[in-house]
Design a protein around this motif. Sequence first.
Motif, PDB file in Angstrom:
ATOM      1  N   CYS A 107       0.819  -1.214   0.000  1.00 20.51           N
ATOM      2  CA  CYS A 107       0.000   0.000   0.000  1.00 20.51           C
ATOM      3  C   CYS A 107       0.855   1.267   0.000  1.00 20.51           C
ATOM      4  O   CYS A 107       1.569   1.537   0.964  1.00 20.51           O
ATOM      5  N   PRO A 108       0.775   2.055  -1.049  1.00 18.10           N
ATOM      6  CA  PRO A 108       1.503   3.324  -1.068  1.00 18.10           C
ATOM      7  C   PRO A 108       0.742   4.397  -0.282  1.00 18.10           C
ATOM      8  O   PRO A 108      -0.456   4.262  -0.033  1.00 18.10           O
ATOM      9  N   PRO A 109       1.397   5.467   0.110  1.00 16.52           N
ATOM     10  CA  PRO A 109       0.739   6.504   0.918  1.00 16.52           C
ATOM     11  C   PRO A 109      -0.347   7.279   0.181  1.00 16.52           C
ATOM     12  O   PRO A 109      -1.153   7.948   0.823  1.00 16.52           O
ATOM     13  N   ASN A 110      -0.395   7.179  -1.131  1.00 17.75           N
ATOM     14  CA  ASN A 110      -1.377   7.940  -1.905  1.00 17.75           C
ATOM     15  C   ASN A 110      -2.603   7.109  -2.284  1.00 17.75           C
ATOM     16  O   ASN A 110      -3.337   7.469  -3.198  1.00 17.75           O
ATOM     17  N   TYR A 111      -2.827   5.997  -1.580  1.00 20.11           N
ATOM     18  CA  TYR A 111      -3.944   5.121  -1.940  1.00 20.11           C
ATOM     19  C   TYR A 111      -4.975   5.024  -0.823  1.00 20.11           C
ATOM     20  O   TYR A 111      -4.629   4.758   0.326  1.00 20.11           O
ATOM     21  N   ILE A 112      -6.229   5.243  -1.186  1.00 18.43           N
ATOM     22  CA  ILE A 112      -7.346   5.080  -0.261  1.00 18.43           C
ATOM     23  C   ILE A 112      -8.351   4.133  -0.898  1.00 18.43           C
ATOM     24  O   ILE A 112      -8.856   4.397  -1.991  1.00 18.43           O
ATOM     25  N   LEU A 113      -8.595   3.026  -0.223  1.00 24.00           N
ATOM     26  CA  LEU A 113      -9.669   2.117  -0.639  1.00 24.00           C
ATOM     27  C   LEU A 113     -10.851   2.388   0.265  1.00 24.00           C
ATOM     28  O   LEU A 113     -10.776   2.168   1.472  1.00 24.00           O
TER      29      LEU A 113
END
Length: 184
Positions: free
Chosen positions: A87-93
């Motif tokens: 999970c990269p810091p720019n990802y929101i699921l």
Amino acid sequence: MIRSEILKDIAPILKDQLIVCNIGIPSQELHAIMDQPSNFYMLGTMGLASSIGLGLALAQPKTVIAIDGDGSVLTNLGTLPTIGNNCPPNYILMIIDNGSYGSTGDQPTYTGRKTDLAGMARAAGCDNVVEVRDVDTGKALQAAIDAQVGTVMIVKCDSGNAKMPVITMDPVVIRDRFMKAVAS
């Protein structure tokens, strides 16, 4: 609140963000509420919004918000450990959990019974898992965007669909305008 009411509520936060939206009625609702070139509507691939959103977040620096449903995530459970380990810091699921397969007639999913998606995400290695009620979605989403920490949000809400028109835009047009938004 039902999903369409949540989408209306958070539309100002979604403006100009890169959005990958779940297949079927969720995409129709988002399209009717707030169409923009930076929305990628899934038209024929149940369960893959989270995976496509993750790949997009890994490939470029802009924030990516994947809007998925509990039924779709249950269809593609392999996505949670993949997100948990990459999970990269720019990802929101953002999983809108209404306990039903909304696009096929609101048949109940197991999240309406004993299955706990937040617990499953944590067990899969997702470090930042947030579970909120529908009315708190906007505040939690903005906090996740501001924090720049990879986040899995579980949004518990009521089942139900708004009556929205089918997206008539050609899939190639959706793809092309989204790719331009990613590159801009």
